[in-house]
Design an enzyme around this catalytic site. Structure first.
Site, PDB file in Angstrom:
ATOM      1  N   CYS A  37      -1.858   8.339 -13.424  1.00 24.38           N
ATOM      2  CA  CYS A  37      -2.170   9.595 -12.745  1.00 24.38           C
ATOM      3  C   CYS A  37      -3.354  10.262 -13.471  1.00 24.38           C
ATOM      4  CB  CYS A  37      -0.953  10.518 -12.742  1.00 24.38           C
ATOM      5  SG  CYS A  37      -0.465  11.111 -14.378  1.00 24.38           S
TER       6      CYS A  37
ATOM      7  N   GLU B 161       2.650   5.733 -19.887  1.00 25.08           N
ATOM      8  CA  GLU B 161       1.355   5.507 -20.543  1.00 25.08           C
ATOM      9  C   GLU B 161       1.245   6.311 -21.839  1.00 25.08           C
ATOM     10  OE1 GLU B 161       0.428   5.252 -16.013  1.00 25.08           O
ATOM     11  OE2 GLU B 161       1.839   6.301 -17.328  1.00 25.08           O
TER      12      GLU B 161
ATOM     13  N   HIS C 295       4.753  10.453 -19.492  1.00 26.17           N
ATOM     14  CA  HIS C 295       4.789   9.247 -18.669  1.00 26.17           C
ATOM     15  C   HIS C 295       4.740   8.016 -19.565  1.00 26.17           C
ATOM     16  CE1 HIS C 295       3.029  11.639 -15.034  1.00 26.17           C
ATOM     17  NE2 HIS C 295       4.286  11.930 -15.290  1.00 26.17           N
TER      18      HIS C 295
ATOM     19  N   GLU D  12       0.819  -1.216   0.000  1.00 24.02           N
ATOM     20  CA  GLU D  12       0.000   0.000   0.000  1.00 24.02           C
ATOM     21  C   GLU D  12       0.850   1.262   0.000  1.00 24.02           C
ATOM     22  OE1 GLU D  12      -3.640   2.156   2.418  1.00 24.02           O
ATOM     23  OE2 GLU D  12      -2.721   0.360   3.249  1.00 24.02           O
TER      24      GLU D  12
ATOM     25  N   CYS E 116      -2.567  11.274 -17.147  1.00 27.15           N
ATOM     26  CA  CYS E 116      -2.486  10.110 -18.048  1.00 27.15           C
ATOM     27  C   CYS E 116      -3.868   9.494 -18.273  1.00 27.15           C
ATOM     28  CB  CYS E 116      -1.521   9.063 -17.502  1.00 27.15           C
ATOM     29  SG  CYS E 116       0.204   9.533 -17.702  1.00 27.15           S
TER      30      CYS E 116
END
Length: 221
Positions: free
Chosen positions: A125, A97, A95, A59, A128
């Site tokens: 994010c 992506e 990024h 996490e 993206c």
């Protein structure tokens, strides 16, 4: 609540300079798009040490500040063609992506339809996510499934809205199961030369963490 594991990565694992630990607390609050540009790295297989650290589905992911994106593109045409590889960024200007749409997809054989599957270390994010929605709207022959190891900043309302907008645009979002991590290990991770392929060793809490993130994603979507 899933186990919270704070790991201090070695510099070799995350590609950061020796003073990377400074400002760790501040770093968590910084959104990806605010960080300085680094280069995009592409290839067919990523080093095992990167996979074991960056894809781990904990996490609180101290030091995991890159996006690793493994892709499979199946082009449907007269003769179906499959291409695969991986991209990584370190808060690059584009990024991973977006770099996929700009640099990888155009090199794939033209066809009536592209079925694309991404296996990414963490979910996109907000910026993206918007880019993904735009790419899906522009290219009606594009089918995108994103398998994510972790959810990025999922508690933020704007991030939750971004995830929902991706689903509405036709993107299938899934949390990686232990079997998906094993698939990435077999197909996208470098094996030492001269050695027999090592089998995937699941880390502690891999199943529990998958269930945690799956539950969160279902709540958001």
């Amino acid at each position: 609540k899933m186990a919270e594991k704070q790991e201090e990565p070695s510099n070799a694992q995350n590609g950061e300079p020796d003073n990377a630990e400074e400002g760790e607390g501040k770093k968590k609050k910084v959104k990806r798009e605010d960080l300085p540009p680094f280069e995009i790295v592409t290839g067919e297989r990523l080093p095992a040490i990167f996979f074991k650290f960056q894809f781990r589905n904990v996490e609180y992911s101290s030091g995991r500040n890159k996006t690793f994106l493994c892709y499979v593109v199946e082009t449907q045409g007269k003769e179906p063609v499959t291409c695969r590889g991986y991209l990584e960024d370190e808060h690059a200007a584009a990024h991973a992506e977006m770099a996929f749409f700009n640099t990888i997809l155009p090199t794939c054989q033209a066809g009536t339809r592209h079925d694309v599957t991404w296996y990414v270390s963490s979910s996109p994010c907000v910026t993206c996510a918007q880019g993904i929605c735009e790419a899906l709207r522009k290219n009606k022959g594009l089918r995108l499934t994103i398998m994510v190891g972790r959810l990025f900043m999922w508690e933020e309302p704007e991030m939750q809205a971004a995830l929902r907008s991706m689903k509405e645009a036709g993107c299938k979002l899934r949390i990686m199961k232990p079997q998906d991590f094993e698939y990435v290990w077999k197909n996208f991770v470098e094996q030492e030369e001269g050695e027999e392929a090592k089998s995937f060793v699941p880390w502690e809490d891999i199943q529990e963490n998958f269930q945690y993130y799956e539950e969160k994603l279902l709540e958001i979507l």
